[in-house]
Design a protein around this motif. Structure first.
Motif, PDB file in Angstrom:
ATOM      1  N   SER A  35       0.796  -1.222   0.000  1.00 57.39           N
ATOM      2  CA  SER A  35       0.000   0.000   0.000  1.00 57.39           C
ATOM      3  C   SER A  35       0.836   1.283   0.000  1.00 57.39           C
ATOM      4  N   THR A  36       2.065   1.217   0.469  1.00 52.40           N
ATOM      5  CA  THR A  36       2.824   2.456   0.617  1.00 52.40           C
ATOM      6  C   THR A  36       4.014   2.563  -0.323  1.00 52.40           C
ATOM      7  N   SER A  37       4.742   1.477  -0.542  1.00 55.26           N
ATOM      8  CA  SER A  37       5.955   1.562  -1.354  1.00 55.26           C
ATOM      9  C   SER A  37       6.288   0.222  -1.968  1.00 55.26           C
ATOM     10  N   LEU A  38       6.731   0.249  -3.184  1.00 58.60           N
ATOM     11  CA  LEU A  38       7.171  -0.970  -3.847  1.00 58.60           C
ATOM     12  C   LEU A  38       8.640  -1.221  -3.494  1.00 58.60           C
ATOM     13  N   SER A  39       8.888  -1.461  -2.206  1.00 56.69           N
ATOM     14  CA  SER A  39      10.258  -1.595  -1.730  1.00 56.69           C
ATOM     15  C   SER A  39      10.939  -2.855  -2.247  1.00 56.69           C
ATOM     16  N   TRP A  46      14.120   4.898 -13.485  1.00 56.30           N
ATOM     17  CA  TRP A  46      12.675   4.805 -13.297  1.00 56.30           C
ATOM     18  C   TRP A  46      12.328   5.660 -12.081  1.00 56.30           C
ATOM     19  N   GLU A  47      11.056   6.038 -11.963  1.00 58.82           N
ATOM     20  CA  GLU A  47      10.608   6.816 -10.817  1.00 58.82           C
ATOM     21  C   GLU A  47       9.474   6.092 -10.109  1.00 58.82           C
ATOM     22  N   GLU A  48       9.536   6.069  -8.790  1.00 59.85           N
ATOM     23  CA  GLU A  48       8.439   5.534  -7.991  1.00 59.85           C
ATOM     24  C   GLU A  48       7.493   6.680  -7.662  1.00 59.85           C
ATOM     25  N   VAL A  49       6.237   6.548  -8.066  1.00 62.83           N
ATOM     26  CA  VAL A  49       5.275   7.643  -7.900  1.00 62.83           C
ATOM     27  C   VAL A  49       3.924   7.101  -7.433  1.00 62.83           C
ATOM     28  N   SER A  50       3.105   7.998  -6.941  1.00 67.60           N
ATOM     29  CA  SER A  50       1.709   7.668  -6.664  1.00 67.60           C
ATOM     30  C   SER A  50       0.910   7.888  -7.933  1.00 67.60           C
ATOM     31  N   GLY A  51       0.045   6.927  -8.243  1.00 69.31           N
ATOM     32  CA  GLY A  51      -0.760   7.038  -9.449  1.00 69.31           C
ATOM     33  C   GLY A  51      -2.144   6.462  -9.224  1.00 69.31           C
ATOM     34  N   TYR A  52      -2.809   6.128 -10.310  1.00 72.94           N
ATOM     35  CA  TYR A  52      -4.163   5.605 -10.240  1.00 72.94           C
ATOM     36  C   TYR A  52      -4.266   4.358 -11.103  1.00 72.94           C
ATOM     37  N   ASP A  53      -5.086   3.415 -10.628  1.00 73.98           N
ATOM     38  CA  ASP A  53      -5.374   2.257 -11.467  1.00 73.98           C
ATOM     39  C   ASP A  53      -6.581   2.558 -12.338  1.00 73.98           C
ATOM     40  N   ASN A  57      -8.305   4.145  -8.202  1.00 71.17           N
ATOM     41  CA  ASN A  57      -7.807   3.933  -6.851  1.00 71.17           C
ATOM     42  C   ASN A  57      -6.344   4.348  -6.802  1.00 71.17           C
ATOM     43  N   THR A  58      -5.929   4.976  -5.701  1.00 69.28           N
ATOM     44  CA  THR A  58      -4.543   5.405  -5.558  1.00 69.28           C
ATOM     45  C   THR A  58      -3.637   4.195  -5.373  1.00 69.28           C
ATOM     46  N   ILE A  59      -2.566   4.147  -6.146  1.00 72.43           N
ATOM     47  CA  ILE A  59      -1.619   3.047  -6.052  1.00 72.43           C
ATOM     48  C   ILE A  59      -0.201   3.604  -6.147  1.00 72.43           C
ATOM     49  N   ARG A  60       0.782   2.802  -5.748  1.00 75.21           N
ATOM     50  CA  ARG A  60       2.185   3.121  -5.955  1.00 75.21           C
ATOM     51  C   ARG A  60       2.635   2.390  -7.210  1.00 75.21           C
ATOM     52  N   THR A  61       3.338   3.090  -8.071  1.00 71.36           N
ATOM     53  CA  THR A  61       3.706   2.523  -9.353  1.00 71.36           C
ATOM     54  C   THR A  61       5.086   3.017  -9.763  1.00 71.36           C
ATOM     55  N   CYS A 187       7.410   5.379 -22.947  1.00 69.56           N
ATOM     56  CA  CYS A 187       6.780   6.220 -21.940  1.00 69.56           C
ATOM     57  C   CYS A 187       5.706   5.354 -21.304  1.00 69.56           C
ATOM     58  N   MET A 188       5.978   4.791 -20.130  1.00 68.70           N
ATOM     59  CA  MET A 188       5.109   3.751 -19.581  1.00 68.70           C
ATOM     60  C   MET A 188       5.095   3.784 -18.056  1.00 68.70           C
ATOM     61  N   SER A 189       4.095   3.115 -17.513  1.00 73.43           N
ATOM     62  CA  SER A 189       3.979   2.909 -16.071  1.00 73.43           C
ATOM     63  C   SER A 189       3.758   1.426 -15.810  1.00 73.43           C
TER      64      SER A 189
END
Length: 273
Positions: A35-39, A46-53, A57-61, A187-189
Protein backbone atom coordinates in the motif's frame (compact mmCIF):
# COMPACT_ATOMS: atom_id res chain seq x y z
CA UNK A 1 -3.46 -25.57 1.47
CA UNK A 2 -4.52 -23.47 -1.50
CA UNK A 3 -5.86 -20.17 -0.22
CA UNK A 4 -9.32 -20.74 -1.74
CA UNK A 5 -9.60 -24.42 -0.89
CA UNK A 6 -11.91 -25.42 1.98
CA UNK A 7 -11.56 -28.89 3.48
CA UNK A 8 -13.63 -30.45 6.25
CA UNK A 9 -11.86 -33.36 7.96
CA UNK A 10 -13.29 -35.73 10.58
CA UNK A 11 -11.93 -39.02 11.89
CA UNK A 12 -13.71 -40.97 9.19
CA UNK A 13 -14.19 -38.58 6.29
CA UNK A 14 -12.69 -35.88 4.12
CA UNK A 15 -15.08 -33.76 2.11
CA UNK A 16 -13.72 -31.84 -0.87
CA UNK A 17 -15.46 -28.59 -1.78
CA UNK A 18 -13.71 -27.56 -4.95
CA UNK A 19 -13.61 -28.94 -8.47
CA UNK A 20 -11.06 -31.53 -9.51
CA UNK A 21 -9.95 -29.46 -12.46
CA UNK A 22 -9.22 -26.24 -10.50
CA UNK A 23 -5.55 -25.26 -10.27
CA UNK A 24 -3.87 -23.69 -7.26
CA UNK A 25 -1.82 -20.49 -7.63
CA UNK A 26 0.77 -19.50 -5.03
CA UNK A 27 2.11 -15.94 -5.13
CA UNK A 28 5.79 -15.27 -4.49
CA UNK A 29 5.47 -11.51 -5.01
CA UNK A 30 2.43 -9.27 -5.55
CA UNK A 31 3.16 -5.55 -5.61
CA UNK A 32 -0.50 -4.54 -5.74
CA UNK A 33 -0.84 -5.59 -2.10
CA UNK A 34 1.88 -3.12 -1.07
CA UNK A 35 0.00 0.00 0.00
CA UNK A 36 2.82 2.46 0.62
CA UNK A 37 5.96 1.56 -1.35
CA UNK A 38 7.17 -0.97 -3.85
CA UNK A 39 10.26 -1.60 -1.73
CA UNK A 40 10.79 -4.90 -3.51
CA UNK A 41 12.28 -2.97 -6.46
CA UNK A 42 15.55 -1.20 -7.14
CA UNK A 43 15.72 1.06 -10.14
CA UNK A 44 17.88 3.07 -12.51
CA UNK A 45 16.17 6.10 -14.14
CA UNK A 46 12.67 4.80 -13.30
CA UNK A 47 10.61 6.82 -10.82
CA UNK A 48 8.44 5.53 -7.99
CA UNK A 49 5.27 7.64 -7.90
CA UNK A 50 1.71 7.67 -6.66
CA UNK A 51 -0.76 7.04 -9.45
CA UNK A 52 -4.16 5.60 -10.24
CA UNK A 53 -5.37 2.26 -11.47
CA UNK A 54 -8.18 1.77 -13.98
CA UNK A 55 -10.74 2.26 -11.17
CA UNK A 56 -9.05 5.51 -10.07
CA UNK A 57 -7.81 3.93 -6.85
CA UNK A 58 -4.54 5.40 -5.56
CA UNK A 59 -1.62 3.05 -6.05
CA UNK A 60 2.19 3.12 -5.96
CA UNK A 61 3.71 2.52 -9.35
CA UNK A 62 6.92 2.83 -11.34
CA UNK A 63 7.14 4.94 -14.46
CA UNK A 64 9.69 6.00 -17.02
CA UNK A 65 9.40 8.48 -19.89
CA UNK A 66 12.71 9.57 -21.36
CA UNK A 67 11.49 9.41 -24.94
CA UNK A 68 13.29 12.59 -26.05
CA UNK A 69 16.67 11.08 -25.22
CA UNK A 70 18.20 8.44 -27.48
CA UNK A 71 19.95 5.20 -26.48
CA UNK A 72 17.81 4.53 -23.41
CA UNK A 73 18.75 1.62 -21.14
CA UNK A 74 16.74 1.95 -17.92
CA UNK A 75 16.43 -0.97 -15.50
CA UNK A 76 13.95 -1.93 -12.79
CA UNK A 77 15.19 -4.83 -10.67
CA UNK A 78 13.35 -6.87 -8.04
CA UNK A 79 14.94 -7.97 -4.82
CA UNK A 80 15.81 -11.66 -4.47
CA UNK A 81 12.73 -13.90 -4.82
CA UNK A 82 12.88 -17.38 -3.23
CA UNK A 83 11.32 -19.94 -5.58
CA UNK A 84 9.99 -22.24 -2.80
CA UNK A 85 10.55 -25.38 -4.79
CA UNK A 86 8.82 -24.18 -7.95
CA UNK A 87 10.43 -25.23 -11.22
CA UNK A 88 8.41 -22.94 -13.47
CA UNK A 89 7.59 -19.33 -12.63
CA UNK A 90 4.83 -17.08 -13.99
CA UNK A 91 4.95 -13.28 -14.11
CA UNK A 92 1.78 -11.20 -14.51
CA UNK A 93 2.45 -7.56 -15.46
CA UNK A 94 -0.14 -4.76 -15.47
CA UNK A 95 1.07 -1.65 -17.24
CA UNK A 96 0.17 1.35 -19.39
CA UNK A 97 2.10 2.64 -22.40
CA UNK A 98 1.92 6.05 -24.10
CA UNK A 99 1.24 6.02 -27.84
CA UNK A 100 4.43 7.37 -29.44
CA UNK A 101 2.47 8.98 -32.27
CA UNK A 102 0.57 11.07 -29.72
CA UNK A 103 3.75 12.71 -28.36
CA UNK A 104 4.59 15.93 -30.25
CA UNK A 105 8.01 16.05 -31.91
CA UNK A 106 9.04 12.71 -30.45
CA UNK A 107 12.09 11.13 -32.14
CA UNK A 108 11.95 7.82 -33.96
CA UNK A 109 13.66 6.06 -31.06
CA UNK A 110 10.39 6.12 -29.03
CA UNK A 111 9.21 2.60 -28.15
CA UNK A 112 5.97 1.00 -27.01
CA UNK A 113 7.57 -2.17 -25.66
CA UNK A 114 9.91 -3.25 -22.85
CA UNK A 115 11.94 -6.37 -22.04
CA UNK A 116 11.52 -8.91 -19.24
CA UNK A 117 14.56 -10.79 -17.94
CA UNK A 118 15.40 -13.14 -15.07
CA UNK A 119 18.56 -14.25 -13.33
CA UNK A 120 18.72 -17.45 -11.27
CA UNK A 121 21.01 -17.63 -8.24
CA UNK A 122 21.48 -19.41 -4.92
CA UNK A 123 22.04 -16.24 -2.89
CA UNK A 124 21.42 -12.51 -2.70
CA UNK A 125 23.90 -10.86 -5.06
CA UNK A 126 22.31 -7.48 -5.83
CA UNK A 127 22.10 -4.95 -3.01
CA UNK A 128 21.46 -1.22 -3.00
CA UNK A 129 25.09 -0.49 -3.76
CA UNK A 130 25.82 -3.35 -6.13
CA UNK A 131 22.71 -3.76 -8.31
CA UNK A 132 23.81 -4.44 -11.86
CA UNK A 133 22.14 -2.53 -14.69
CA UNK A 134 23.19 -4.55 -17.68
CA UNK A 135 21.95 -7.46 -19.75
CA UNK A 136 24.96 -9.73 -19.21
CA UNK A 137 23.82 -11.89 -16.25
CA UNK A 138 20.18 -12.07 -17.28
CA UNK A 139 18.25 -14.45 -19.50
CA UNK A 140 15.60 -12.79 -21.64
CA UNK A 141 12.05 -14.04 -21.17
CA UNK A 142 10.35 -11.91 -23.82
CA UNK A 143 9.76 -8.48 -25.29
CA UNK A 144 6.46 -7.23 -23.84
CA UNK A 145 4.19 -5.25 -26.14
CA UNK A 146 1.03 -3.35 -25.21
CA UNK A 147 -2.27 -4.39 -26.75
CA UNK A 148 -3.52 -0.87 -26.07
CA UNK A 149 -1.65 2.42 -25.66
CA UNK A 150 -2.99 5.76 -24.45
CA UNK A 151 -2.77 9.28 -25.84
CA UNK A 152 -2.67 12.69 -24.16
CA UNK A 153 -6.43 12.93 -24.68
CA UNK A 154 -6.96 9.66 -22.82
CA UNK A 155 -4.66 10.79 -20.01
CA UNK A 156 -6.44 14.12 -19.64
CA UNK A 157 -9.76 12.34 -19.39
CA UNK A 158 -8.39 9.84 -16.87
CA UNK A 159 -9.09 7.04 -19.36
CA UNK A 160 -6.72 4.25 -18.36
CA UNK A 161 -5.89 1.60 -20.95
CA UNK A 162 -4.33 -1.05 -18.75
CA UNK A 163 -2.56 -3.98 -20.34
CA UNK A 164 -2.15 -7.34 -18.60
CA UNK A 165 0.44 -9.78 -19.89
CA UNK A 166 1.60 -13.10 -18.40
CA UNK A 167 4.88 -14.83 -19.21
CA UNK A 168 6.56 -17.91 -17.75
CA UNK A 169 10.09 -19.28 -17.57
CA UNK A 170 11.95 -22.35 -16.34
CA UNK A 171 13.18 -24.86 -15.46
CA UNK A 172 14.64 -23.41 -12.25
CA UNK A 173 16.89 -25.31 -9.87
CA UNK A 174 18.62 -22.70 -7.68
CA UNK A 175 17.29 -21.15 -4.47
CA UNK A 176 15.74 -18.13 -6.15
CA UNK A 177 15.94 -15.49 -8.83
CA UNK A 178 15.75 -11.82 -9.76
CA UNK A 179 13.44 -10.24 -12.30
CA UNK A 180 14.51 -7.26 -14.37
CA UNK A 181 12.44 -4.92 -16.54
CA UNK A 182 14.37 -3.02 -19.21
CA UNK A 183 13.05 0.15 -20.78
CA UNK A 184 14.78 1.24 -23.97
CA UNK A 185 12.73 4.27 -24.94
CA UNK A 186 9.09 3.92 -23.88
CA UNK A 187 6.78 6.22 -21.94
CA UNK A 188 5.11 3.75 -19.58
CA UNK A 189 3.98 2.91 -16.07
CA UNK A 190 4.30 -0.48 -14.42
CA UNK A 191 1.19 -0.68 -12.24
CA UNK A 192 1.73 -4.06 -10.61
CA UNK A 193 3.72 -7.27 -10.86
CA UNK A 194 2.58 -10.64 -9.62
CA UNK A 195 5.07 -13.52 -9.51
CA UNK A 196 3.57 -16.95 -8.91
CA UNK A 197 3.76 -20.68 -9.52
CA UNK A 198 1.10 -23.36 -9.93
CA UNK A 199 0.16 -26.47 -8.01
CA UNK A 200 -2.48 -29.13 -8.40
CA UNK A 201 -4.66 -28.91 -5.24
CA UNK A 202 -5.26 -31.74 -2.79
CA UNK A 203 -8.13 -33.83 -4.06
CA UNK A 204 -10.19 -36.94 -3.33
CA UNK A 205 -11.15 -39.13 -6.28
CA UNK A 206 -12.21 -42.78 -6.55
CA UNK A 207 -12.05 -43.00 -2.73
CA UNK A 208 -8.36 -42.03 -2.74
CA UNK A 209 -6.66 -38.90 -1.38
CA UNK A 210 -4.05 -37.19 -3.54
CA UNK A 211 -1.68 -34.57 -2.04
CA UNK A 212 -1.12 -31.04 -3.27
CA UNK A 213 1.44 -31.44 -6.04
CA UNK A 214 3.85 -28.97 -7.65
CA UNK A 215 3.66 -28.66 -11.43
CA UNK A 216 6.68 -29.62 -13.52
CA UNK A 217 9.38 -27.54 -15.18
CA UNK A 218 7.65 -27.27 -18.56
CA UNK A 219 4.11 -26.35 -19.56
CA UNK A 220 3.81 -29.85 -21.07
CA UNK A 221 5.15 -31.67 -17.98
CA UNK A 222 3.10 -34.37 -16.24
CA UNK A 223 3.97 -35.02 -12.58
CA UNK A 224 2.80 -38.27 -10.97
CA UNK A 225 1.03 -38.08 -7.59
CA UNK A 226 0.48 -41.26 -5.60
CA UNK A 227 -2.88 -41.69 -3.90
CA UNK A 228 -3.83 -43.15 -0.52
CA UNK A 229 -7.17 -44.78 0.22
CA UNK A 230 -9.52 -42.75 2.41
CA UNK A 231 -10.49 -44.12 5.85
CA UNK A 232 -12.58 -47.31 5.75
CA UNK A 233 -11.63 -48.10 2.16
CA UNK A 234 -9.15 -50.44 0.47
CA UNK A 235 -7.28 -50.69 -2.83
CA UNK A 236 -8.98 -52.29 -5.81
CA UNK A 237 -6.68 -51.39 -8.68
CA UNK A 238 -3.03 -50.42 -8.21
CA UNK A 239 -1.06 -48.27 -8.53
CA UNK A 240 -3.35 -45.44 -7.44
CA UNK A 241 -2.16 -42.23 -9.11
CA UNK A 242 -3.11 -39.00 -10.86
CA UNK A 243 -1.09 -36.80 -13.19
CA UNK A 244 -0.63 -33.08 -12.49
CA UNK A 245 -0.25 -31.13 -15.73
CA UNK A 246 1.58 -27.86 -16.37
CA UNK A 247 -1.53 -25.75 -15.79
CA UNK A 248 -2.07 -27.16 -12.30
CA UNK A 249 -4.96 -29.41 -13.36
CA UNK A 250 -5.38 -33.10 -12.53
CA UNK A 251 -5.79 -35.63 -15.33
CA UNK A 252 -5.53 -39.34 -16.22
CA UNK A 253 -6.71 -41.10 -13.02
CA UNK A 254 -5.27 -44.61 -12.64
CA UNK A 255 -6.35 -47.16 -10.04
CA UNK A 256 -9.00 -46.79 -7.36
CA UNK A 257 -10.15 -47.72 -3.87
CA UNK A 258 -13.52 -48.98 -2.67
CA UNK A 259 -15.31 -49.07 0.65
CA UNK A 260 -14.47 -52.01 2.90
CA UNK A 261 -17.05 -54.63 3.82
CA UNK A 262 -19.56 -53.14 6.26
CA UNK A 263 -19.11 -49.58 4.93
CA UNK A 264 -21.14 -47.80 2.28
CA UNK A 265 -20.25 -44.92 -0.04
CA UNK A 266 -21.79 -41.63 1.01
CA UNK A 267 -21.58 -38.26 -0.74
CA UNK A 268 -19.29 -39.59 -3.44
CA UNK A 269 -15.98 -40.08 -1.66
CA UNK A 270 -16.81 -41.06 1.94
CA UNK A 271 -17.21 -44.54 3.39
CA UNK A 272 -19.64 -44.70 6.33
CA UNK A 273 -20.36 -47.65 8.58
Amino acid sequence: MCEWAVLTLSTVSLVITYLLQSSCIRSLLYTRSLSTSLSCFRFNRWEEVSGYDENLNTIRTYQVCNVFESNQNNWLLTTFIARRGAQRIYVEMRFTVRDCSSIPRVPGSCKETFNLYYYETDSVIATKGTAFWMEAPYLKVDTIAADESFSQVDFGGRLMKVNTEVRSFGPLSKNGFYLAFQDYGACMSLLSVRVFYKKCPSVVQNFAIFPETMTGAESTSLVIARGMCIPNSEEVDVPIKLYCNGDGDWMVPIGSCTCKAGFEPDNGNICRG
